[in-house]
Design a protein around this motif. Structure first.
Motif, PDB file in Angstrom:
ATOM      1  N   TYR A  31      -5.636  -6.417   7.839  1.00 51.79           N
ATOM      2  CA  TYR A  31      -5.113  -5.337   6.983  1.00 51.79           C
ATOM      3  C   TYR A  31      -6.119  -4.197   6.875  1.00 51.79           C
ATOM      4  CZ  TYR A  31      -4.371  -2.984   2.476  1.00 51.79           C
ATOM      5  OH  TYR A  31      -4.249  -2.047   1.480  1.00 51.79           O
ATOM      6  N   LEU A  32      -7.362  -4.526   6.597  1.00 47.91           N
ATOM      7  CA  LEU A  32      -8.370  -3.488   6.376  1.00 47.91           C
ATOM      8  C   LEU A  32      -8.672  -2.698   7.644  1.00 47.91           C
ATOM      9  CD1 LEU A  32     -10.862  -5.418   4.061  1.00 47.91           C
ATOM     10  CD2 LEU A  32      -9.308  -3.564   3.407  1.00 47.91           C
ATOM     11  N   THR A  55       0.834  -1.205   0.000  1.00 48.27           N
ATOM     12  CA  THR A  55       0.000   0.000   0.000  1.00 48.27           C
ATOM     13  C   THR A  55       0.866   1.251   0.000  1.00 48.27           C
ATOM     14  OG1 THR A  55      -1.720  -1.183   1.221  1.00 48.27           O
ATOM     15  CG2 THR A  55      -1.861   1.219   1.195  1.00 48.27           C
ATOM     16  N   LEU A  85      -6.749 -10.539   5.637  1.00 46.46           N
ATOM     17  CA  LEU A  85      -7.388  -9.417   4.948  1.00 46.46           C
ATOM     18  C   LEU A  85      -8.150  -8.500   5.911  1.00 46.46           C
ATOM     19  CD1 LEU A  85      -8.643 -11.031   1.605  1.00 46.46           C
ATOM     20  CD2 LEU A  85      -6.607  -9.648   2.009  1.00 46.46           C
ATOM     21  N   VAL A 140      -8.207   1.074  -1.020  1.00 48.43           N
ATOM     22  CA  VAL A 140      -8.588   1.022   0.397  1.00 48.43           C
ATOM     23  C   VAL A 140      -9.402   2.249   0.767  1.00 48.43           C
ATOM     24  CG1 VAL A 140      -7.722   1.037   2.768  1.00 48.43           C
ATOM     25  CG2 VAL A 140      -6.626  -0.406   1.048  1.00 48.43           C
ATOM     26  N   ALA A 155     -16.463   0.075   7.368  1.00 52.95           N
ATOM     27  CA  ALA A 155     -15.259  -0.306   8.101  1.00 52.95           C
ATOM     28  C   ALA A 155     -15.451  -0.078   9.598  1.00 52.95           C
ATOM     29  CB  ALA A 155     -14.060   0.503   7.589  1.00 52.95           C
ATOM     30  N   THR A 187      -7.910   1.301   8.017  1.00 52.00           N
ATOM     31  CA  THR A 187      -9.011   2.253   8.156  1.00 52.00           C
ATOM     32  C   THR A 187      -9.162   2.803   9.570  1.00 52.00           C
ATOM     33  OG1 THR A 187     -10.571   0.414   8.507  1.00 52.00           O
ATOM     34  CG2 THR A 187     -10.315   1.226   6.263  1.00 52.00           C
ATOM     35  N   ILE A 191     -13.209   2.110   0.263  1.00 52.12           N
ATOM     36  CA  ILE A 191     -14.075   1.339   1.142  1.00 52.12           C
ATOM     37  C   ILE A 191     -14.890   2.313   1.985  1.00 52.12           C
ATOM     38  CG2 ILE A 191     -14.157  -0.286   3.077  1.00 52.12           C
ATOM     39  CD1 ILE A 191     -11.513  -1.423   2.064  1.00 52.12           C
TER      40      ILE A 191
END
Length: 396
Positions: free
Chosen positions: A224-225, A112, A221, A122, A130, A229, A125
């Motif tokens: 990471y997200l 990223t 995943l 990202v 999130a 966020t 999103i």
């Protein structure tokens, strides 16, 4: 060159602000980190190793970036990420599969920082989704203090009462105070009698990563997200609010590279600090913004000094009466729960999708071996897609 009294006072303020940021950050959320690592299969030694390595890598990051940029850039472990782990289940392949997911999350952080389109993806999103996913995960953990209270009032009530009183008198120290009360409960219970001196020495324990697609989707995943966020993006915003431009790309490359390299030692995720960053970057670090970088240095030094205490706090936590450490972790996550839930439901256009995301995440469901966090984002995204397709078709 002589230091003026004003400059000396500013330096002292910056050093103290960094110490407070590190001590408050460590004591208020280490229980969440330990809970998360154990939940995905780590032994007590592996969890202690993880706490040690993230303390050292984020401390070194604070030192590196604050010194090079002359800004109060602070790094931290991913508390939302640890909470996500705490709500997960042990992978079929055990802790090694979880370590492989940590490696993947670290590589994604680094990519990223290196590949701009990935960061843009990202950013697309919807933040309400999130935040709703995070709120749902946190809810499961935040009810633990009150479940524990019903099971063992004598052990849990002093922790809750200390937290409540300090919340009123000195909010910043409410969770550290709750941990101090928990220590008293543990000592009084006599459960430390079997602890050996050798158990308190800091050690690093290696676990060879195993890569399982289901675990990567279920843990890697979402980790990471939620870290991007809920930590990295807000971390940039906090620094910007005080007039600093965060070195996001290089911070992502560092944190991602360190996460991937140390995952086998339990380094599940580090990132730009968000909440604690305000202590080092704000007026509490002195009136001169050009000298607040010293607070970042001070924070880094303290994290490096606190890291070797990982075995001590892990051993004490393991000896605690049932529910005590989970209670401390739940109290530490109440403020993030309130913040993420409020942000998730504030946008009227996304409110129903966010509510759906929230309840799926809070359900704790597991399907095809994949946990609720992934399905929550998928459910919220599918809901938005269906609603938008319907609107376009109707307008046509």
């Amino acid at each position: 060159m002589t230091t003026t009294p004003a400059a000396g006072a500013t330096t002292s303020q910056a050093v103290l602000a960094g110490v407070v940021a590190a001590v408050a950050g460590f004591t208020s959320s280490f229980a969440v980190v330990l809970t998360g690592l154990v939940a995905v299969g780590a032994s007590a030694d592996e969890a202690a190793s993880g706490l040690l390595v993230v303390s050292l890598t984020m401390g070194l990051g604070c030192l590196l970036f604050s010194w090079r940029t002359r800004m109060p850039v602070t790094l931290a472990w991913s508390t939302p990420g640890a909470a996500l782990l705490a709500g997960a289940t042990v992978p079929d392949g055990g802790y090694a599969d979880a370590v492989g997911a940590f490696v993947v999350a670290g590589l994604l952080y680094a990519l990223t920082g290196l590949v701009r389109p990935l960061g843009d993806w990202v950013a697309r999103i919807p933040m309400p989704l999130a935040n709703a996913m995070l709120a749902g995960v946190l809810l499961v953990l935040c009810v633990e203090p009150f479940r524990a209270l019903a099971d063992d009032p004598a052990a849990i009530a002093p922790v809750l009462l200390t937290w409540l009183i300090l919340l009123r008198l000195a909010r910043r120290w409410a969770v550290p105070g709750a941990f101090a009360a928990a220590l008293v409960v543990i000592v009084v219970s006599g459960s430390l009698g079997d602890v050996a001196a050798g158990d308190l020495a800091p050690t690093l324990t290696w676990t060879t990563p195993a890569f399982d697609l289901v675990t990567i989707v279920a843990i890697g995943l979402p980790l990471y997200l939620v870290t991007m966020t809920s930590q990295n993006i807000p971390g940039v915003a906090v620094l910007a609010s005080f007039g600093y431009r965060a070195p996001l790309q290089s911070a992502l490359v560092y944190s991602g590279g360190m996460t991937a390299a140390t995952a086998g030692l339990g380094g599940y995720s580090i990132n730009l600090a968000a909440l604690s960053a305000a202590l080092a970057a704000g007026p509490t670090a002195g009136d001169d913004p050009s000298r607040r970088w010293i607070a970042g240095i001070s924070t880094g030094v303290c994290y490096c000094l606190l890291g070797p205490l990982a075995a001590l706090v892990t051993t004490v936590s393991a000896a605690a009466p049932a529910g005590v450490i989970a209670a401390v972790a739940g109290l530490a996550l109440l403020a993030p729960l309130a913040s993420s839930a409020s942000a998730a439901l504030a946008d009227v256009d996304h409110r129903e999708a966010a509510a759906l995301t929230f309840v799926v995440a809070a359900s704790g469901m597991t399907m095809l071996g994949i946990g609720a966090a992934f399905w929550a984002l998928l459910a919220g995204g599918l809901f938005l897609l269906v609603m938008r397709v319907g609107v376009r078709s109707g307008s046509a």
